[in-house]
Design a protein around this motif. Structure first.
Motif, PDB file in Angstrom:
ATOM      1  N   ALA A  32      -0.914  -6.100  -0.464  1.00 40.60           N
ATOM      2  CA  ALA A  32       0.005  -5.836   0.645  1.00 40.60           C
ATOM      3  C   ALA A  32       0.311  -4.342   0.746  1.00 40.60           C
ATOM      4  O   ALA A  32       0.317  -3.774   1.847  1.00 40.60           O
ATOM      5  N   ASP A  33       0.541  -3.693  -0.379  1.00 39.48           N
ATOM      6  CA  ASP A  33       0.814  -2.253  -0.373  1.00 39.48           C
ATOM      7  C   ASP A  33      -0.397  -1.468   0.127  1.00 39.48           C
ATOM      8  O   ASP A  33      -0.255  -0.494   0.865  1.00 39.48           O
ATOM      9  N   ARG A  55       1.007  -8.259  -4.231  1.00 44.55           N
ATOM     10  CA  ARG A  55       1.798  -7.081  -3.873  1.00 44.55           C
ATOM     11  C   ARG A  55       0.895  -5.846  -3.760  1.00 44.55           C
ATOM     12  O   ARG A  55       1.039  -5.039  -2.844  1.00 44.55           O
ATOM     13  N   VAL A  62       7.969  -7.214   0.595  1.00 43.54           N
ATOM     14  CA  VAL A  62       7.149  -6.021   0.735  1.00 43.54           C
ATOM     15  C   VAL A  62       7.948  -5.035   1.571  1.00 43.54           C
ATOM     16  O   VAL A  62       8.505  -5.409   2.608  1.00 43.54           O
TER      17      VAL A  62
END
Length: 150
Positions: free
Chosen positions: A131-132, A128, A3
């Protein structure tokens, strides 16, 4: 899972460094963080609630700063588990501050995250995206906090 990203903070690099190195301030900006406790000057414990699809989990994590170069870089390790040991998470993290000019700082971050247990069963794309989303929300909250204090 790797990340990485960056965000801009409207404050001088030295001020951003001072604030981003304060776990109590960072905890206020981390989505889902409900508590923070200093263990020693370079490590702390936190409880962070994460919702992913139908799962709502609280992770008890430990963050350890392993190296820092003021006012530019923090390298840390994070590890933790969900209650009942249903999921484990660990990461190696790097945070870099770069003065864009005298009043603006770019904050860049990169982490290599490993997950096991029920959290690890979710697809990489979904993880992902989460997380973003968390990183973007942190950037907004931290930027707003800094703007109020400068």
């Amino acid at each position: 899972m790797d990340v990485a990203g960056s965000f801009i903070v409207e404050a001088p690099q030295v001020k951003v460094w001072e604030l981003i190195r304060d776990p109590a301030i960072v905890a206020q900006c981390v989505p889902g963080c409900s508590s923070i406790e200093m263990i020693d000057p370079t490590s702390y414990k936190a409880a962070v609630k994460i919702g992913l699809g139908p799962l709502k989990m609280v992770f008890n994590i430990v963050v350890e700063v392993v190296e820092e170069v003021a006012p530019e870089t923090v390298i840390s390790k994070t590890s933790g588990e969900e209650g009942g040991r249903a999921s484990f998470v660990s990461s190696s993290n790097r945070l870099d501050l770069r003065a864009v000019d005298d009043t603006t700082t770019e904050v860049s971050y990169a982490a290599n995250v490993q997950m096991t247990g029920r959290l690890g069963k979710f697809g990489l794309g979904m993880m992902r995206k989460k997380a973003d989303s968390v990183a973007a929300e942190f950037g907004k909250k931290f930027g707003a906090y800094v703007a109020e204090t400068v």
